[in-house]
Enzyme design. Structure first.
Site, mmCIF file in Angstrom:
data_model
loop_
_atom_site.group_PDB
_atom_site.id
_atom_site.type_symbol
_atom_site.label_atom_id
_atom_site.label_comp_id
_atom_site.label_asym_id
_atom_site.label_seq_id
_atom_site.Cartn_x
_atom_site.Cartn_y
_atom_site.Cartn_z
ATOM 1 N N ILE A 1 0.951 -1.655 0.394
ATOM 2 C CA ILE A 1 0.023 -0.071 0.039
ATOM 3 C C ILE A 1 0.692 1.396 -0.199
ATOM 4 O O ILE A 1 0.733 2.251 -0.686
ATOM 5 C CB ILE A 1 -0.824 0.012 0.568
ATOM 6 C CG1 ILE A 1 -1.869 -1.506 1.121
ATOM 7 C CG2 ILE A 1 -1.596 1.076 0.997
ATOM 8 C CD1 ILE A 1 -2.693 -1.449 2.554
ATOM 9 N N ASP B 1 11.705 1.801 5.827
ATOM 10 C CA ASP B 1 11.243 0.164 5.815
ATOM 11 C C ASP B 1 12.625 0.121 5.811
ATOM 12 O O ASP B 1 13.447 0.437 5.412
ATOM 13 C CB ASP B 1 11.143 0.378 4.378
ATOM 14 C CG ASP B 1 9.890 -0.706 4.179
ATOM 15 O OD1 ASP B 1 10.331 -2.000 4.846
ATOM 16 O OD2 ASP B 1 8.625 -0.784 3.981
ATOM 17 N N SER C 1 -7.410 -1.549 10.206
ATOM 18 C CA SER C 1 -7.574 -2.534 9.541
ATOM 19 C C SER C 1 -9.244 -2.699 9.858
ATOM 20 O O SER C 1 -9.556 -2.756 11.064
ATOM 21 C CB SER C 1 -6.653 -3.303 10.180
ATOM 22 O OG SER C 1 -7.735 -4.530 9.267
ATOM 23 N N TYR D 1 -2.036 -10.142 15.818
ATOM 24 C CA TYR D 1 -2.538 -8.765 14.825
ATOM 25 C C TYR D 1 -3.340 -7.881 14.618
ATOM 26 O O TYR D 1 -2.845 -6.590 14.644
ATOM 27 C CB TYR D 1 -2.508 -9.625 13.382
ATOM 28 C CG TYR D 1 -2.801 -8.328 12.636
ATOM 29 C CD1 TYR D 1 -1.255 -7.513 12.063
ATOM 30 C CD2 TYR D 1 -4.463 -8.172 11.652
ATOM 31 C CE1 TYR D 1 -1.901 -6.521 10.664
ATOM 32 C CE2 TYR D 1 -4.100 -7.203 10.398
ATOM 33 C CZ TYR D 1 -2.508 -6.481 10.180
ATOM 34 O OH TYR D 1 -3.758 -5.632 9.180
ATOM 35 N N LYS E 1 -3.788 -3.832 16.212
ATOM 36 C CA LYS E 1 -3.659 -2.055 15.870
ATOM 37 C C LYS E 1 -5.045 -1.802 17.062
ATOM 38 O O LYS E 1 -5.121 -0.828 16.489
ATOM 39 C CB LYS E 1 -4.951 -3.416 14.119
ATOM 40 C CG LYS E 1 -4.640 -3.923 13.540
ATOM 41 C CD LYS E 1 -3.459 -2.652 12.343
ATOM 42 C CE LYS E 1 -2.615 -2.706 11.563
ATOM 43 N NZ LYS E 1 -0.859 -2.312 11.028
ATOM 44 N N GLY F 1 -11.810 -18.538 12.220
ATOM 45 C CA GLY F 1 -11.997 -17.293 12.519
ATOM 46 C C GLY F 1 -12.015 -15.953 11.679
ATOM 47 O O GLY F 1 -11.916 -15.112 12.126
ATOM 48 N N ASP F 2 -12.552 -16.806 10.500
ATOM 49 C CA ASP F 2 -12.882 -16.188 9.009
ATOM 50 C C ASP F 2 -14.821 -15.860 9.415
ATOM 51 O O ASP F 2 -15.550 -16.290 10.421
ATOM 52 C CB ASP F 2 -13.023 -16.722 7.870
ATOM 53 C CG ASP F 2 -11.831 -16.502 7.143
ATOM 54 O OD1 ASP F 2 -11.702 -15.938 7.841
ATOM 55 O OD2 ASP F 2 -12.032 -17.395 5.940
HETATM 56 P P1 NAD Z 1 3.451 -4.950 3.690
HETATM 57 O O1 NAD Z 1 4.421 -6.198 4.386
HETATM 58 O O2 NAD Z 1 3.312 -4.867 2.236
HETATM 59 O O3 NAD Z 1 3.605 -3.055 4.218
HETATM 60 C C1 NAD Z 1 4.135 -3.456 5.062
HETATM 61 C C2 NAD Z 1 5.898 -2.357 5.200
HETATM 62 O O4 NAD Z 1 6.829 -2.419 6.477
HETATM 63 C C3 NAD Z 1 6.799 -3.704 4.715
HETATM 64 O O5 NAD Z 1 7.079 -2.830 3.258
HETATM 65 C C4 NAD Z 1 7.983 -3.981 5.849
HETATM 66 O O6 NAD Z 1 8.757 -3.779 5.238
HETATM 67 C C5 NAD Z 1 8.092 -2.796 6.429
HETATM 68 N N1 NAD Z 1 7.963 -3.190 8.093
HETATM 69 C C6 NAD Z 1 7.380 -3.994 8.924
HETATM 70 N N2 NAD Z 1 8.039 -4.006 9.596
HETATM 71 C C7 NAD Z 1 8.717 -2.997 10.141
HETATM 72 C C8 NAD Z 1 10.517 -2.864 10.884
HETATM 73 N N3 NAD Z 1 9.525 -3.009 12.097
HETATM 74 N N4 NAD Z 1 10.763 -1.535 10.184
HETATM 75 C C9 NAD Z 1 10.796 -0.302 9.570
HETATM 76 N N5 NAD Z 1 9.864 -1.206 8.615
HETATM 77 C C10 NAD Z 1 9.281 -2.264 9.063
HETATM 78 O O7 NAD Z 1 1.654 -4.056 4.525
HETATM 79 P P2 NAD Z 1 0.866 -3.427 2.639
HETATM 80 O O8 NAD Z 1 -0.493 -4.499 2.941
HETATM 81 O O9 NAD Z 1 1.255 -2.516 2.457
HETATM 82 O O10 NAD Z 1 -0.024 -2.819 4.622
HETATM 83 C C11 NAD Z 1 0.796 -1.603 5.062
HETATM 84 C C12 NAD Z 1 -0.548 -1.524 6.119
HETATM 85 O O11 NAD Z 1 -2.043 -0.991 6.330
HETATM 86 C C13 NAD Z 1 0.208 -2.579 7.267
HETATM 87 O O12 NAD Z 1 0.000 -1.501 8.754
HETATM 88 C C14 NAD Z 1 -1.060 -3.197 7.262
HETATM 89 O O13 NAD Z 1 -1.062 -4.360 8.280
HETATM 90 C C15 NAD Z 1 -2.498 -2.395 7.404
HETATM 91 N N6 NAD Z 1 -3.431 -3.317 6.645
HETATM 92 C C16 NAD Z 1 -3.307 -3.982 5.056
HETATM 93 C C17 NAD Z 1 -3.967 -5.110 4.694
HETATM 94 C C18 NAD Z 1 -3.887 -5.802 3.692
HETATM 95 O O14 NAD Z 1 -4.827 -6.354 3.818
HETATM 96 N N7 NAD Z 1 -3.200 -5.586 2.953
HETATM 97 C C19 NAD Z 1 -5.521 -4.397 5.319
HETATM 98 C C20 NAD Z 1 -5.351 -3.348 6.164
HETATM 99 C C21 NAD Z 1 -4.635 -2.689 6.603
HETATM 100 N N1 UDP Z 2 -10.453 -16.591 1.053
HETATM 101 C C1 UDP Z 2 -10.207 -17.795 0.256
HETATM 102 N N2 UDP Z 2 -9.292 -18.700 -0.426
HETATM 103 C C2 UDP Z 2 -8.406 -18.643 0.159
HETATM 104 C C3 UDP Z 2 -8.140 -16.828 0.827
HETATM 105 C C4 UDP Z 2 -9.321 -16.646 1.302
HETATM 106 O O1 UDP Z 2 -11.691 -18.410 0.239
HETATM 107 O O2 UDP Z 2 -7.298 -18.586 -0.242
HETATM 108 C C5 UDP Z 2 -11.616 -16.407 1.738
HETATM 109 C C6 UDP Z 2 -11.483 -16.149 2.587
HETATM 110 O O3 UDP Z 2 -12.528 -17.167 3.156
HETATM 111 C C7 UDP Z 2 -12.639 -14.448 2.519
HETATM 112 C C8 UDP Z 2 -11.849 -13.597 1.963
HETATM 113 O O4 UDP Z 2 -11.278 -14.816 0.951
HETATM 114 O O5 UDP Z 2 -13.692 -15.309 3.067
HETATM 115 C C9 UDP Z 2 -11.247 -13.127 2.055
HETATM 116 O O6 UDP Z 2 -9.704 -13.266 2.243
HETATM 117 P P1 UDP Z 2 -8.994 -12.466 3.000
HETATM 118 O O7 UDP Z 2 -7.651 -13.100 3.805
HETATM 119 O O8 UDP Z 2 -8.060 -12.323 1.903
HETATM 120 O O9 UDP Z 2 -8.812 -11.267 3.544
HETATM 121 P P2 UDP Z 2 -9.084 -11.281 5.082
HETATM 122 O O10 UDP Z 2 -10.861 -10.826 4.872
HETATM 123 O O11 UDP Z 2 -9.891 -12.819 5.839
HETATM 124 O O12 UDP Z 2 -8.523 -10.760 5.846
#
Ligand code: NAD
Ligand code: UDP
Length: 345
Positions: A15, A34, A128, A153, A157, A301-302
């Protein structure tokens, strides 16, 4: 004229890299901090190919107090921080809770301390939808009560949100916004950056694209007996470029003085729920590929269904999503092919 500087922690990640593009294109100077635990340094070259300028990458582990202090001292002129850095794999956090608590809590603490020390006024935090658990009423608004987190996790958050809120209320930090992301998917339209999970993906979209390209044999659809339109679970998938643009909107909201609450929480989703089978159907339609999938047991957990009410994001950030599910699956597939066939990742 010097450009306003934004620090993005975890900025080399999925992101963060898309947000860096949006920030640079809007005229900000972006510094990524990073430790590359889940990303790779070459992303700055690819961001440079898209925007014409490579952002600065500071290699720093934010759990290292002295290294974080030194890094923030170099960039104390930043006008805002977007704190993406975190470990994010739910299952891994259950197996390695202390690693997750250390990484996600200690890094947050060091960022808050550095912001206080240097009077950096604006923080945006990657929260999240996981903080809501399985809510009783859908869609979820920012007022929906939080449920006990289902994983370490998710706990981090919730705890991070509390740490930020308390720092703001005590005056250690001027203002902050926790952005609660729903399910970010997809990639930049050039397909030059995208999501590249290490090892076996946990998330649906990378599992779909890796199955289609032949890295995985079969997609397991977790649960076909939920109380939803087709029996599979419902999520609110949001295009990562829409998410990146929301960060820009949130930052502008802070910088132009519009943020009325010093600590604010905003949901970021589309407001629409899609089932797993609908995501698969979209993928098959836009790519012409028949995906090899099978419905198996539910994943522990889903939750059955969750999607966002995004009225607040529209009202305060004047932000609306621009990209639909087909655009999400199309761009995710374009990135998967580019990453494997051109970048050789
Ligand atoms: P990502 O793993 O691609 O990016 C996270 C970055 O943080 C990585 O580049 C990693 O190297 C860096 N990092 C982790 N620990 C660190 C540390 N101690 N020092 C320096 N750098 C560190 O993940 P993302 O999908 O880009 O997610 C970004 C944020 O959004 C995260 O906080 C994640 O929890 C949150 N988020 C992601 C999702 C998703 O589905 N991708 C959903 C909800 C929230
Ligand atoms: N899911 C699935 N197969 C997979 C991964 C995910 O059917 O291999 C489903 C999961 O059960 C959920 C949805 O896809 O209903 C989104 O899952 P994901 O892990 O991407 O995100 P979450 O909402 O769990 O954070």
């Amino acid at each position: 004229m010097t450009k306003p500087k934004i620090i993005t922690t975890g900025g080399a990640g999925y992101i963060g890299s898309h947000t860096a593009v949006a920030l640079q294109e809007a005229g900000f100077e972006v510094v990524l901090m990073d430790n590359l635990v889940n990303s790779s340094a070459d992303v700055i070259h690819r961001i440079g190919r898209i925007t014409g300028k490579e952002p600065l990458l500071e290699l720093v582990d934010l759990c290292d107090e002295q290294a974080t202090k030194n890094c923030f001292s170099k960039h104390s002129d930043a006008v805002g921080i977007i704190h993406f850095a975190a470990l994010k794999a739910v299952g891994e956090s259950v197996a390695q809770p202390t690693r997750y608590y250390r990484n996600n809590l200690v890094s947050m603490l060091h960022v808050l301390e550095a912001m206080h020390q240097h009077n950096i006024p604006n923080l945006i935090f990657s929260s999240s939808a996981t903080v809501y658990g399985q809510p009783d009423v859908l869609p979820v608004t920012e007022q929906t009560p939080l449920q006990p987190a289902a994983s370490p996790y998710g706990q981090t958050k919730q705890m991070n949100e509390v740490m930020i809120r308390d720092a703001v209320f005590a005056g250690e930090l001027k203002r902050a916004i926790s952005l609660r992301y729903f399910n970010p998917v997809g990639a930049h339209p050039t397909a030059i950056i995208g999501e590249l999970p290490l090892g076996i993906p946990n998330n649906l979209m990378p599992f779909i694209t890796q199955t289609a390209i032949g890295i995985r044999k079969e997609l397991a659809v977790f649960g076909g007996d939920y109380d939803t339109i087709d029996g599979t679970a419902v999520r609110d998938y949001i295009h990562v470029m829409d998410l990146a643009e929301a960060h820009l909107g949130a930052l502008q909201y802070q910088l132009n003085g519009s943020q009325s609450e010093s600590y604010d929480v905003i949901n970021l989703g589309t407001g629409l729920g899609s089932t797993v089978l609908e995501v698969i159907q979209s993928f098959e339609k836009v790519t012409g590929i028949n995906l090899n999938y099978r419905i198996v047991d539910r994943r522990p957990g889903d939750v059955a269904a969750i999607y966002a009410n995004v009225d607040k994001a529209a009202r305060v950030l004047h932000w609306h999503t621009q990209r639909d599910l087909d655009e999400m699956t199309r761009s995710a597939w374009a990135w998967e092919k580019y990453a494997r066939e051109t970048l050789g990742l």
